[in-house]
Write an enzyme that holds these catalytic residues in place. Structure first.
Site, PDB file in Angstrom:
ATOM      1  N   SER A 179      -9.087   2.299  11.566  1.00  0.00           N
ATOM      2  CA  SER A 179     -10.149   2.482  10.583  1.00  0.00           C
ATOM      3  C   SER A 179     -11.407   1.694  10.958  1.00  0.00           C
ATOM      4  O   SER A 179     -12.473   1.962  10.418  1.00  0.00           O
ATOM      5  CB  SER A 179      -9.666   2.094   9.193  1.00  0.00           C
ATOM      6  N   HIS A 223      -8.451   9.432  11.253  1.00  0.00           N
ATOM      7  CA  HIS A 223      -8.425   8.350  10.267  1.00  0.00           C
ATOM      8  C   HIS A 223      -8.002   8.884   8.905  1.00  0.00           C
ATOM      9  O   HIS A 223      -8.760   9.574   8.227  1.00  0.00           O
ATOM     10  CB  HIS A 223      -9.819   7.700  10.200  1.00  0.00           C
ATOM     11  N   GLU A 259     -10.906  11.670   8.425  1.00  0.00           N
ATOM     12  CA  GLU A 259     -12.046  11.497   9.331  1.00  0.00           C
ATOM     13  C   GLU A 259     -11.555  11.784  10.754  1.00  0.00           C
ATOM     14  O   GLU A 259     -10.564  11.192  11.191  1.00  0.00           O
ATOM     15  CB  GLU A 259     -12.597  10.069   9.252  1.00  0.00           C
ATOM     16  N   ASN A 313     -15.891   3.691   5.681  1.00  0.00           N
ATOM     17  CA  ASN A 313     -15.801   2.239   5.540  1.00  0.00           C
ATOM     18  C   ASN A 313     -17.147   1.554   5.790  1.00  0.00           C
ATOM     19  O   ASN A 313     -17.401   0.469   5.291  1.00  0.00           O
ATOM     20  CB  ASN A 313     -14.723   1.681   6.469  1.00  0.00           C
TER      21      ASN A 313
END
Ligand code: 3H9
Length: 655
Positions: free
Chosen positions: A408, A429, A441, A479
Site C-alpha cells: 500500500s 492494492h 488499485e 492513501n
C-alpha cells in the site's frame, strides 16, 4: 433503435431493440406509443407480447437524458397508455426490468419473467424516485410493505421472489417468446370463465396506520445518512396509500422532477457512469487479459486471508502460502473466521463455506506454486521482506505466471527489482477487509506488460471489484489523499477546533466516521510506523499530533485511548483530558468553524491533493479519484466524491 411488430396468429409481438440495455430514450418512448395505437387499430390482434432483444428487458429510463428538459411522450403517460390499450399487453421479461422498465411492465396487464430475470426500482440509487408510477402502482400490485422495501431500498429481486410478492404473474424457463405467447393465448381463453385482472391503477390499496409509517421513516433515515431520495420515496408511497391515484401520480411526478435536478442526483449519476467507465480504460486498447484459473496468496494475515476469501468467493481455487506450519494454521484460522462470519450473517450456507475452504491448499512449500496462474503477495509491509518473497517466486513460479504485490505504500519498482520476466509483475492494492471492500488499485510499473495490466482489470471484474489504475507515488491515489486529509484535520485541531467537532462535521457530511474516530478504530501506530520508517531512511517528515499520542502509548481503541478515551470493552468515544494535556502546547485558540466549513476544508484538501495526483498522471481521470474515495475510504456516494464536489461548487460559484 428499433421497435418491430410481428405476429403469431392473433398475438402480436412487439420487440424492442435498443442496445445496450433498451433504455427508454425519447425515440423508444415514441415508438412504443405509436405501437399501442397501431395494435389498438388492428382488429385481428387480440393480445400483445412486449419483449426485448439483447441482454436485458428495458433497464430503465435513459439516464443520459436526465440532465436535459423532459421531451414527450413522457414515461408516465406511456405507462398509462399501455394500461388503457384495447388489447391486453404481456411483458416478457429477461435480464432486468428496472426502473422505467418495470414501470412499463406494470402498465402491461401481465408480467411473465424468465427464471433468471430480476425486477426492481433502483431509482433511489440515482438520487431520484421512480417517476412513472413506481411508487403508486407497486403498492397496489404487491402491497405497501413490499413496495416500501423495493422502492426505498432500490435493490432488485430475482424472478422467484418477484412471483412470491405478486410483482410478476408467471416465471418460465426456456424460450421466453414462446412461453409468453402461450401465456397470452391462455389469458384469451380465460375471460369466458373469469375476467381479466383489473388494471393496477384501479386496484384497491389500504394504508397502514401512522405509527407504521413513522417506524419506516426512522429506519430509513438511519440507513440513508443524509441521502434524501429514500425518504422522499417514502413520502410518495405514503401519498399513494392515502390519496387517490391521480393525486399520488402528481405528487410522484413533482418529487421526481425536483430530485432529478438535485445535487445528489447529479452526484449519483456521475458515480453511475464513473463505475462503468473505470473497468474499460481506453489505453488498454486491444490488450488481451490472461485467463486466471488458479491463484495463490502469500501471507495469511488479515489482508492475505481477505484476499484469499475474495478469490474463493469468485470461484477461484487458492494456494495459501505462509512461512511455517504455525503461520499456515493461523492463516487458515483467519480464513475460516471470515467464512464462519458470513454463515452467521446468512450470507453463505454451511455447504458454501465448506466448499470454499475445500478449494484451499495451504502450506509453506513454494513448490505448491509451480502451476499457478496468479500469485498475490500480502506479507508484512517491509521492502526487504517483500523482495525476499519475489526472489523466491521468480524461481518457483511459471515464467508466465502473473505476480502481484499488495503493497500500500512501498515502491513496486523496488519490490520487483531483479525479478525474471518483470513484464508479468503488477501492484494490486486491495482494501481491508479485502473480501468486502470494492476498490482495487491497479499499479503498473514501467515494465508491466499491457497483457498483465489487462489481466489486473479482468481479475477485478471476476472479483466484482471496481478497478482504478494508479501511478507510483507515496500512497498511490487513496492513501496519498488520506494523508492529506488527516494532515488538514490536524491543522484544524492546531487552530483550536475541537476533535469531536471535526468528527461530527464529517459524519454530518455523510461519512460513517470522522478522521479521528477512524484512526482510533484502525490504530494510530500503523501510520506512525510508516513515518518513523521514512524518518529512519533520512526523509524529512514533520512531527504530527498523532506521533505525540503514539509516543505516549495512545494508539487508539486497542490501548484504551487515542484521540479519545474508551472505557474497557466499549467503543464509545469520550473526549480525553489526557489527549488535551498532551497536545495543549500545539493548540492555539482561534475562531470556531461551522460544521459545514470544517467539512468544506477537509474535502477541499482532498480535492486539492486529487488535482495534484491528476496533474502528475498518477490517476487517469478525476472520476477515478472519486471512485477511490467512495469505494475505499467511505466518502458518501451521494456527494459524488471530492473531485465532483469541488467541481460542482466551483461551477455553482461561477454562475
Ligand atoms: C428510471 O428508470 C426513472 C424512471 O422511474 C422514471 C422516468 C420518468 N440509461 O451496467 P452495464 C449503459 S432511472 C443509459 O455495464 P450490465 C451503461 O452506461 C433508471 N445508459 O451492463 C453502459 O454503457 P457503456 C433506472 C445505461 O450488463 C451499458 O449501458 N434503471 C443505462 O453489467 C452497459 O451497462 C437503472 O438504474 C440507463 N438506464 O448490467 C438500471 N443503464 O457500455 C441501470 C445502463 O457505454 N442499469 N446503461 O459503458 C443497470 O443496472 C445495468 O446496466 C444492467 C445491465 C443491470 C441493466
Amino acid at each position: 433503435m428499433t421497435v418491430s411488430i410481428d405476429r403469431d396468429r392473433e398475438v402480436a409481438i412487439v420487440t424492442v431493440d435498443n442496445p445496450p440495455v433498451n433504455a427508454l430514450g425519447q425515440a423508444l418512448r415514441q415508438a412504443l406509443w405509436d405501437a399501442v395505437g397501431t395494435l389498438d387499430a388492428d382488429a385481428t390482434v387480440r393480445a400483445v407480447v412486449l419483449i426485448c432483444a439483447g441482454r436485458t428487458f428495458i433497464a430503465g429510463a435513459d439516464v443520459t437524458e436526465f440532465g436535459k428538459p423532459p421531451v414527450p411522450p413522457h414515461l408516465p403517460d406511456l405507462v398509462d397508455r399501455l394500461e388503457r390499450a384495447a388489447k391486453p399487453w404481456i411483458a416478457a421479461i429477461h435480464g432486468s426490468a428496472l426502473g422505467g422498465g418495470f414501470e412499463v411492465a406494470m402498465g402491461c396487464r401481465f408480467r411473465v419473467a424468465l427464471d433468471s430475470a430480476s425486477v426492481g426500482l433502483p431509482e433511489v440509487t440515482l438520487g431520484i424516485v421512480p417517476g412513472a408510477s413506481g411508487t403508486v402502482r407497486t403498492p397496489r400490485l404487491a402491497g405497501v410493505a413490499a413496495a416500501v422495501e423495493l422502492v426505498t431500498g432500490g435493490r432488485p429481486v430475482k424472478a422467484a421472489k418477484a412471483l412470491s410478492l405478486g410483482l410478476v404473474d408467471a416465471v418460465v424457463s426456456g424460450d421466453l417468446r414462446a412461453e409468453a405467447v402461450a401465456f397470452a393465448r391462455q389469458t384469451l381463453t380465460q375471460p369466458l370463465m373469469q375476467p381479466l385482472p383489473q388494471p393496477i391503477s384501479a386496484r384497491p390499496i389500504t394504508s397502514p396506520d401512522p405509527a407504521w409509517w413513522d417506524e419506516q421513516r426512522q429506519a430509513i433515515a438511519r440507513r440513508a445518512r443524509g441521502e434524501v431520495a429514500p425518504l422522499r420515496a417514502l413520502d410518495c408511497l405514503r401519498t399513494a396509500a392515502e390519496k387517490p391515484f391521480a393525486e399520488a401520480m402528481a405528487f410522484e411526478r413533482a418529487t421526481f422532477l425536483d430530485l432529478r435536478a438535485s445535487d445528489q442526483a447529479a452526484a449519483l449519476r456521475h458515480i453511475f457512469f464513473a463505475e462503468r467507465a473505470a473497468p474499460k480504460p481506453a489505453h488498454l486498447g486491444d490488450a488481451r487479459p490472461k485467463e486466471i484459473r488458479s491463484t495463490a496468496v502469500i501471507g495469511g494475515g488479515t489482508m492475505g486471508a481477505g484476499i484469499a476469501a475474495a478469490l474463493l468467493d469468485a470461484g477461484l481455487p487458492v494456494v495459501l502460502i505462509e512461512r511455517d506450519e504455525d503461520a499456515v494454521q493461523r492463516g487458515l484460522a483467519n480464513l475460516r473466521a471470515i467464512f464462519d462470519g458470513a454463515v452467521k450473517r446468512g450470507k453463505l450456507t454451511e455447504a458454501q463455506a465448506k466448499a470454499r475452504l475445500d478449494s484451499v491448499t495451504a502450506g509453506s512449500d513454494h513448490g505448491l506454486l509451480a502451476d499457478t496462474d496468479l500469485v498475490i503477495e500480502a506479507v508484512f509491509e517491509e521492502l526487504s521482506v517483500k523482495r525476499a518473497v519475489f526472489a523466491q517466486l521468480g524461481q518457483t513460479c511459471r515464467a508466465d505466471a502473473i505476480l502481484a504485490t499488495n503493497t500500500s505504500y512501498l515502491d513496486p519498482r523496488r519490490i520487483a527489482e531483479g525479478l525474471p520476466h518483470p513484464d508479468r509483475f503488477v501492484g494490486l492494492h486491495f482494501f481491508s477487509p479485502a473480501n468486502v471492500m470494492k476498490l482495487l488499485e491497479i499499479v503498473p510499473t514501467p515494465t508491466t506488460s499491457p497483457e498483465t495490466l489487462a489481466t489486473g482489470f479482468a481479475l477485478a471484474r471476476q472479483l466484482g471489484k471496481i478497478p482504478v489504475q494508479a501511478g507510483i507515488c507515496d500512497g498511490f491515489i487513496g492513501n496519498r489523499i488520506l494523508k492529506r486529509y488527516r494532515a488538514e484535520a490536524e491543522t484544524l485541531v492546531r487552530q483550536g477546533i475541537p476533535i469531536a467537532a471535526i468528527d461530527a462535521a464529517m459524519r454530518g457530511h455523510g461519512f460513517a466516521m470522522g478522521p479521528f474516530e477512524a484512526q482510533d478504530l484502525g490504530g494510530l501506530d500503523i501510520a506512525y510506523l510508516q513515518r518513523e520508517g521514512a524518518r529512519a531512511a533520512g526523509q524529512d517528515v514533520p512531527e504530527t499530533l498523532g506521533d505525540i499520542l503514539v509516543r505516549a502509548g495512545r494508539k487508539g481503541q486497542k490501548t484504551g485511548g487515542g484521540w479519545y478515551d474508551y472505557a474497557p470493552g466499549d467503543r464509545l468515544a469520550q473526549p480525553s483530558q489526557a489527549t488535551a494535556a498532551l497536545l495543549a502546547d500545539h493548540i492555539s485558540t482561534g475562531p470556531g468553524l461551522t460544521a459545514e466549513a470544517i467539512a468544506s476544508r477537509l474535502t477541499g484538501a482532498m480535492a486539492t491533493e486529487g488535482k495534484a495526483i491528476l496533474a502528475e498522471g498518477i490517476a487517469q481521470r478525476a472520476s477515478d479519484i472519486d471512485l477511490v474515495e467512495i469505494h475505499g475510504y467511505g466518502y458518501p456516494r451521494w456527494r459524488g466524491g471530492p473531485m465532483f464536489e469541488a467541481e460542482r461548487k466551483a461551477s455553482q460559484r461561477s454562475v
